[in-house]
Design an enzyme around this catalytic site. Structure first.
Site, PDB file in Angstrom:
ATOM      1  N   HIS A  36      11.442   8.004  13.574  1.00  0.00           N
ATOM      2  CA  HIS A  36      10.118   7.251  13.007  1.00  0.00           C
ATOM      3  C   HIS A  36       9.543   7.861  13.058  1.00  0.00           C
ATOM      4  CE1 HIS A  36       9.168   2.710  13.226  1.00  0.00           C
ATOM      5  NE2 HIS A  36       8.161   3.509  12.493  1.00  0.00           N
TER       6      HIS A  36
ATOM      7  N   ARG B 260       1.153  -1.363   0.284  1.00  0.00           N
ATOM      8  CA  ARG B 260       0.284   0.340   0.063  1.00  0.00           C
ATOM      9  C   ARG B 260       0.716   1.664   0.172  1.00  0.00           C
ATOM     10  NH1 ARG B 260      -2.122  -3.710   3.051  1.00  0.00           N
ATOM     11  NH2 ARG B 260      -5.308  -3.537   2.910  1.00  0.00           N
TER      12      ARG B 260
ATOM     13  N   ARG C  87      11.884  -0.267   7.497  1.00  0.00           N
ATOM     14  CA  ARG C  87      12.288  -0.509   9.476  1.00  0.00           C
ATOM     15  C   ARG C  87      13.551  -0.515   9.034  1.00  0.00           C
ATOM     16  NH1 ARG C  87       8.378   0.069  10.899  1.00  0.00           N
ATOM     17  NH2 ARG C  87       6.186  -1.325  12.547  1.00  0.00           N
TER      18      ARG C  87
ATOM     19  N   GLU D 206      15.688   1.509  17.825  1.00  0.00           N
ATOM     20  CA  GLU D 206      14.958   2.642  18.498  1.00  0.00           C
ATOM     21  C   GLU D 206      14.303   2.862  19.317  1.00  0.00           C
ATOM     22  OE1 GLU D 206      12.086   3.029  15.369  1.00  0.00           O
ATOM     23  OE2 GLU D 206      12.917   3.105  13.472  1.00  0.00           O
TER      24      GLU D 206
ATOM     25  N   CYS E  54       9.211  -2.594   2.516  1.00  0.00           N
ATOM     26  CA  CYS E  54       9.097  -4.242   2.787  1.00  0.00           C
ATOM     27  C   CYS E  54       8.909  -3.626   4.238  1.00  0.00           C
ATOM     28  CB  CYS E  54      10.080  -4.897   1.237  1.00  0.00           C
ATOM     29  SG  CYS E  54      11.854  -5.203   2.301  1.00  0.00           S
TER      30      CYS E  54
END
Length: 335
Positions: free
Chosen positions: A297, A157, A239, A268, A210
């Site tokens: 993030h 998406r 990620r 993180e 991904c």
């Protein structure tokens, strides 16, 4: 009566959750901040459904939930949940794949565009008591969009939304995703790469979209970075562990990579010893001026996205725990 636990105490009340789940479900909130270990066994013993946002769900904590049936990760990524441990217990794992799509896609393209058009360079060099001359600064970063290939690694998406935005800005968009069926490229009006190598060779900008799985951890290392055209830009809003940050530092230092935009890093929040690249960035070392952007993030962040996390998360829990549907179920073998 079923019981659903939201262990982080994210919201001031549970009115929306109760409305959606109905009177046959009890909602409990915890006050844990870092770990499920902060919550008592007697609370966890009652829980049928678990909702988590930032909190990891490791095997040793799953063992403390004798009645647990469903875990909903309130976000797109599901790497924080030990799916193998859940599968061994017959616990269903779900995510919320359709929130924040626009935000993250826009942020990825924004990172690339701000680096490629010099916004970051001129911002960095005009600050402080000794700014750069009031003039054009030649840099290998700066390119017209229409002469660049914009590579999308992972066309889900968010990757699809980023592809359409990059295409609208004039980039030639190419993607690699072996999980997408044939014809997806024609539907979006973009180009498909048959192999990772084919994607990298065409990517003046590489944007990573991904999920983090066993197969994608460390997917982009030094070998892959050096297959990009010289002076490429790398963007990661997916990620951190997908991209080898130490390899990225080496490629930035020797000039093969012109710039990078990272909304995610391997750990993180970062802990000592922090990556050398982050250390150099925080020290504002001269060799990185205008070449690197790191954000904590937050690509997803808008009030609307937060509303979606809450609503779509609890709707997923209702569908799976209460109504027995398969909404947003993540299969253990999907790695």
């Amino acid at each position: 009566m079923l019981t659903v636990l939201e262990p982080e105490g994210l919201y001031p009340d549970t009115g929306l959750e109760q409305q959606i789940l109905g009177p046959g479900v009890r909602i409990l909130q915890g006050n844990a901040r870092a770990s499920l270990a902060e919550l008592p066994d007697e609370l966890l013993a009652e829980v049928d459904g678990l909702m988590t946002l930032r909190m990891p769900v490791p095997a040793e904590q799953i063992a403390r939930f004798p009645k647990l049936k469903v875990v909903v990760r309130m976000g797109v990524g599901y790497d924080r949940v030990d799916r193998a441990a859940c599968a061994a217990r017959g616990i269903t794992v779900c995510n919320v794949p359709d929130y924040g799509t626009q935000e993250v896609a826009e942020f990825a393209v924004l990172l690339a565009l701000s680096l490629r058009r010099g916004l970051i360079l001129y911002h960095d060099t005009q600050r402080g008591p000794d700014p750069a001359p009031w003039a054009v600064m030649p840099s290998p970063l700066h390119r017209r969009q229409e002469v660049q290939g914009f590579g999308i690694l992972g066309l889900g998406r968010i990757g699809s939304a980023a592809a359409l935005r990059a295409k609208a800005l004039g980039y030639r968009v190419v993607f690699y995703d072996p999980n997408q069926p044939n014809g997806w490229d024609r539907a979006l009006g973009i180009q498909r790469a048959r192999t990772m190598e084919e994607l990298l060779a065409q990517s003046d900008v590489l944007s990573i979209h991904c999920p983090l799985t066993r197969g994608t951890r460390g997917l982009i290392g030094e070998k892959e970075l050096r297959q990009l055209p010289r002076n490429a830009v790398v963007v990661n809003t997916a990620r951190g562990p997908i991209l080898d940050i130490d390899a990225l530092e080496r490629c930035l230092r020797d000039g093969h990579i012109a710039g990078a935009g990272l909304d995610v890093i391997p750990e993180e929040p970062p802990k000592d010893p922090i990556p050398n690249l982050l250390r150099a960035y925080r020290a504002q070392e001269d060799w990185l001026r205008g070449r690197l952007v790191i954000t904590p993030h937050i690509a997803f962040h808008t009030p609307e996205a937060w509303d979606d996390i809450r609503l779509k998360g609890i709707e997923t829990m209702r569908d799976v725990l209460v109504e027995g549907r398969r909404t947003n179920v993540i299969l253990p073998e999907s790695d």
